[in-house]
Design a protein around this motif. Sequence first.
Motif, short mmCIF file in Angstrom:
data_model
loop_
_atom_site.label_atom_id
_atom_site.label_comp_id
_atom_site.label_asym_id
_atom_site.label_seq_id
_atom_site.Cartn_x
_atom_site.Cartn_y
_atom_site.Cartn_z
N GLU A 133 0.82 -1.21 0.00
CA GLU A 133 0.00 0.00 0.00
C GLU A 133 0.86 1.26 0.00
O GLU A 133 1.86 1.34 0.70
CB GLU A 133 -0.92 0.00 1.23
CG GLU A 133 -1.95 1.11 1.19
CD GLU A 133 -2.97 0.98 2.32
OE1 GLU A 133 -3.80 1.89 2.43
OE2 GLU A 133 -2.95 -0.02 3.06
N ASN A 134 0.45 2.23 -0.82
CA ASN A 134 1.12 3.53 -1.00
C ASN A 134 2.47 3.42 -1.71
O ASN A 134 3.21 4.40 -1.77
CB ASN A 134 1.28 4.26 0.34
CG ASN A 134 -0.07 4.58 0.96
OD1 ASN A 134 -1.03 4.87 0.25
ND2 ASN A 134 -0.14 4.50 2.28
N THR A 135 2.80 2.26 -2.24
CA THR A 135 4.04 2.10 -3.00
C THR A 135 3.77 2.51 -4.45
O THR A 135 2.71 2.23 -5.00
CB THR A 135 4.51 0.63 -2.97
OG1 THR A 135 4.65 0.23 -1.61
CG2 THR A 135 5.80 0.44 -3.71
N THR A 136 4.75 3.17 -5.04
CA THR A 136 4.64 3.58 -6.44
C THR A 136 5.58 2.71 -7.26
O THR A 136 6.71 2.42 -6.84
CB THR A 136 5.03 5.07 -6.59
OG1 THR A 136 4.17 5.84 -5.76
CG2 THR A 136 4.90 5.53 -8.02
N GLY A 137 5.09 2.29 -8.44
CA GLY A 137 5.91 1.46 -9.31
C GLY A 137 5.53 1.63 -10.76
O GLY A 137 4.50 2.21 -11.09
N VAL A 138 6.37 1.09 -11.64
CA VAL A 138 6.14 1.17 -13.08
C VAL A 138 5.67 -0.20 -13.57
O VAL A 138 6.26 -1.23 -13.23
CB VAL A 138 7.43 1.58 -13.82
CG1 VAL A 138 7.22 1.58 -15.33
CG2 VAL A 138 7.91 2.95 -13.34
N ILE A 139 4.60 -0.21 -14.35
CA ILE A 139 4.06 -1.48 -14.87
C ILE A 139 5.02 -2.07 -15.89
O ILE A 139 5.39 -1.43 -16.87
CB ILE A 139 2.67 -1.27 -15.51
CG1 ILE A 139 1.67 -0.79 -14.46
CG2 ILE A 139 2.18 -2.55 -16.18
CD1 ILE A 139 0.30 -0.47 -15.01
N LYS A 140 5.42 -3.31 -15.64
CA LYS A 140 6.32 -4.04 -16.55
C LYS A 140 5.56 -5.07 -17.39
O LYS A 140 6.00 -5.41 -18.48
CB LYS A 140 7.43 -4.75 -15.76
CG LYS A 140 8.35 -3.81 -15.01
CD LYS A 140 9.11 -2.93 -15.97
CE LYS A 140 10.03 -1.99 -15.23
NZ LYS A 140 10.62 -0.99 -16.11
N ALA A 141 4.44 -5.60 -16.86
CA ALA A 141 3.65 -6.60 -17.59
C ALA A 141 2.21 -6.58 -17.08
O ALA A 141 1.96 -6.25 -15.92
CB ALA A 141 4.24 -7.99 -17.40
N SER A 152 7.39 -2.78 -11.13
CA SER A 152 8.76 -2.75 -10.65
C SER A 152 8.84 -1.72 -9.52
O SER A 152 8.52 -0.55 -9.73
CB SER A 152 9.69 -2.36 -11.81
OG SER A 152 11.02 -2.41 -11.39
N VAL A 153 9.21 -2.20 -8.33
CA VAL A 153 9.35 -1.30 -7.17
C VAL A 153 10.79 -1.37 -6.67
O VAL A 153 11.50 -2.35 -6.90
CB VAL A 153 8.38 -1.67 -6.02
CG1 VAL A 153 6.95 -1.53 -6.47
CG2 VAL A 153 8.63 -3.06 -5.51
N GLU A 154 11.20 -0.31 -6.00
CA GLU A 154 12.55 -0.30 -5.45
C GLU A 154 12.54 -0.89 -4.05
O GLU A 154 11.80 -0.45 -3.18
CB GLU A 154 13.12 1.12 -5.42
CG GLU A 154 14.60 1.13 -5.12
CD GLU A 154 15.22 2.49 -5.29
OE1 GLU A 154 16.00 2.88 -4.40
OE2 GLU A 154 14.92 3.15 -6.31
N LEU A 155 13.34 -1.94 -3.85
CA LEU A 155 13.41 -2.63 -2.58
C LEU A 155 14.88 -2.86 -2.25
O LEU A 155 15.60 -3.49 -3.02
CB LEU A 155 12.66 -3.98 -2.68
CG LEU A 155 12.54 -4.81 -1.41
CD1 LEU A 155 11.69 -4.08 -0.37
CD2 LEU A 155 11.91 -6.15 -1.73
N PHE A 156 15.33 -2.31 -1.14
CA PHE A 156 16.74 -2.41 -0.73
C PHE A 156 17.68 -1.93 -1.83
O PHE A 156 18.73 -2.51 -2.08
CB PHE A 156 17.11 -3.84 -0.32
CG PHE A 156 16.22 -4.41 0.76
CD1 PHE A 156 16.12 -3.79 1.99
CD2 PHE A 156 15.48 -5.55 0.53
CE1 PHE A 156 15.30 -4.30 2.99
CE2 PHE A 156 14.66 -6.08 1.52
CZ PHE A 156 14.57 -5.45 2.75
#
Length: 173
Positions: A133-141, A152-156
């Motif tokens: 929730e509240n995470t922003t990401g770019v659709i890859k598929a 695609s989300v940024e994690l670590f």
Amino acid sequence: MSEANWYVVHTYSGYENKVKANIEKMIENRRLQDQILEVSVPMKEVIEVKNGVKKRVQKKMFPGYVLIHMVMNDDVWYVVRNTRGVTGFVGPDSKQPVPLTEAEMRNMGIMKDDIVVDFEVGDTVTVMNGVWENTTGVIKAINPHKQIVTISVELFGRETPVEISFSDVKIQK
């Protein structure tokens, strides 16, 4: 002209694909493309284990049956009913077969509702519910069958693919 519906035809066991081919040939020969729209032998993928070896194979969902999407009239009924391998239409009266309802088609997993989404690959979305929730990401598929998007989300400090349900994302404007 009446509306096209799905009908079920009973065949000799093991002849489903042959009946499908015969009906498709008949459609071509008699120019019935506008009356018989689709002939289907529904298949499902299963995993068979033989001698300790797993193998993915296609199995018929309804052995002994063929589904036909067609406009019912006397000519089409005659052509289908007299196709080699067909034993009759499924229904209380073989002269007046009963079409499948949309609910029956959906329950069998053959016809699914088409879902229209307002996003596409490359769009930036915000996750509305769940762990992300509240995470922003770019659709890859986008997978319409499972009704999920892979974002695609940024994690670590790394880009990580995450699968999210269609209903849990909102396009970021």
